[in-house]
Write a protein that holds these residues in place. Structure first.
Motif, PDB file in Angstrom:
ATOM      1  N   ALA A   6     -15.789  -9.759  14.744  1.00  0.00           N
ATOM      2  CA  ALA A   6     -16.049 -10.622  13.590  1.00  0.00           C
ATOM      3  C   ALA A   6     -17.276 -11.493  13.844  1.00  0.00           C
ATOM      4  O   ALA A   6     -18.095 -11.722  12.945  1.00  0.00           O
ATOM      5  N   ILE A   7     -17.401 -11.996  15.074  1.00  0.00           N
ATOM      6  CA  ILE A   7     -18.565 -12.793  15.453  1.00  0.00           C
ATOM      7  C   ILE A   7     -19.827 -11.941  15.367  1.00  0.00           C
ATOM      8  O   ILE A   7     -20.857 -12.357  14.815  1.00  0.00           O
ATOM      9  N   ARG A   8     -19.770 -10.717  15.900  1.00  0.00           N
ATOM     10  CA  ARG A   8     -20.919  -9.809  15.848  1.00  0.00           C
ATOM     11  C   ARG A   8     -21.336  -9.532  14.408  1.00  0.00           C
ATOM     12  O   ARG A   8     -22.526  -9.586  14.059  1.00  0.00           O
ATOM     13  N   ALA A   9     -20.351  -9.238  13.571  1.00  0.00           N
ATOM     14  CA  ALA A   9     -20.651  -8.902  12.175  1.00  0.00           C
ATOM     15  C   ALA A   9     -21.334 -10.068  11.468  1.00  0.00           C
ATOM     16  O   ALA A   9     -22.310  -9.878  10.719  1.00  0.00           O
ATOM     17  N   ASP A 170     -22.013 -29.432  10.636  1.00  0.00           N
ATOM     18  CA  ASP A 170     -21.814 -28.065  10.152  1.00  0.00           C
ATOM     19  C   ASP A 170     -22.977 -27.694   9.246  1.00  0.00           C
ATOM     20  O   ASP A 170     -22.802 -27.151   8.163  1.00  0.00           O
ATOM     21  N   ALA A 171     -24.177 -28.045   9.704  1.00  0.00           N
ATOM     22  CA  ALA A 171     -25.358 -27.890   8.850  1.00  0.00           C
ATOM     23  C   ALA A 171     -25.769 -26.429   8.762  1.00  0.00           C
ATOM     24  O   ALA A 171     -25.786 -25.713   9.757  1.00  0.00           O
ATOM     25  N   PRO A 184     -17.108 -17.151   6.994  1.00  0.00           N
ATOM     26  CA  PRO A 184     -16.513 -16.364   8.085  1.00  0.00           C
ATOM     27  C   PRO A 184     -16.636 -17.013   9.460  1.00  0.00           C
ATOM     28  O   PRO A 184     -15.679 -16.999  10.240  1.00  0.00           O
ATOM     29  N   ILE A 185     -17.782 -17.610   9.780  1.00  0.00           N
ATOM     30  CA  ILE A 185     -17.927 -18.195  11.111  1.00  0.00           C
ATOM     31  C   ILE A 185     -17.146 -19.499  11.219  1.00  0.00           C
ATOM     32  O   ILE A 185     -16.654 -19.851  12.298  1.00  0.00           O
TER      33      ILE A 185
END
Length: 254
Positions: A6-9, A170-171, A184-185
């Motif tokens: 998920a991080i990669r995507a 969270d900029a 997602p992140i």
């Protein structure tokens, strides 16, 4: 989909925007960052450097321009492709390699220096990553990690109040987001261990536990007034540096 995938995507979708940010930094902030990294070089002369989580290649290109031999390492294919293109445009050579920062495909003591920027918060096993980074350092080699408490506001009330006031924690700058949805992140960050701990205190404790030498930090404080009117100061971005213990030469008994 696993957390790592998920991080990669997500970061594949961010590669183009991050590359624009890298181009801006190379044009306007290169000298300032060179001054930041130079004091941590373990020795004079050409170094073998590993940039873990290189993204579009800012630190890797900077260090290559300073005359060092640099391996740019990332799990995200599109980030690595951007690093290749950016290095070519900058007129420097990088050895580009894909893999997991928590399980490096390099031998013990392969590098004089390991650098990283804005990666550690994004890892499922950050303590294992630090152990790996120290493993691939030559004795006396330097580790330099730039990171921040990027998603601490998800679990800490003070950071949440700071985030509500100015949004910097969270900029996501529109000029570099290029329309990508950051949801997602943010959801991944809720599952990651470093969203729940105070840093760089955590990093220092881990590095000392791994027997790193000369552990030091530089921090950027973010100041604000709480809803109760109290002046508050929290750590935002920071740098953590350490040295791998040099070999102790056995001296013959007299």
């Amino acid at each position: 989909m696993t957390t790592l995938e998920a991080i990669r995507a997500y970061w594949n979708t961010r590669a183009e925007g991050f590359s624009l940010k890298t181009a801006h930094e190379l044009q306007h902030e290169q000298a300032r960052w060179a001054d930041r990294v130079r004091p941590f070089f373990p020795r004079e002369g050409r170094l073998s450097v590993l940039d873990v989580g290189c993204g579009p290649g800012f630190l890797a290109i900077l260090l290559a321009k300073l005359g060092h031999e640099v391996t740019a390492f990332d799990y995200t294919e599109q980030m690595l492709e951007r690093a290749r293109v950016n290095a070519a445009e900058a007129g420097v050579h990088l050895t580009v390699c894909r893999g997991d920062a928590q399980s490096l495909p390099f031998g013990d003591g392969a590098f004089d220096m390991v650098v990283s920027r804005n990666l550690t918060w994004n890892l499922e096993q950050p303590e294992r990553a630090y152990a790996e980074w120290l493993r691939v350092l030559a004795p006396g080699g330097s580790l330099l990690n730039f990171d921040g408490n990027h998603y601490r506001h998800l679990y800490d009330e003070a950071y949440a109040e700071l985030e509500a006031q100015d949004g910097r924690a969270d900029a996501h700058s529109p000029e570099y987001m290029l329309g990508v949805d950051p949801t997602p992140i943010r959801e991944v960050a809720r599952q990651l261990p470093l969203s729940r701990v105070d840093r760089p205190q955590w990093d220092v404790a881990v590095l000392l536990g791994l027997h790193a030498d000369r552990v030091a930090v530089e921090v950027e404080h973010r100041r604000f007034r709480s809803s109760q009117g109290k002046e508050c100061s929290l750590i935002g971005d920071f740098a953590v540096a350490a040295r791998k213990m040099p070999r102790v030469e056995n001296t013959p008994a007299v």
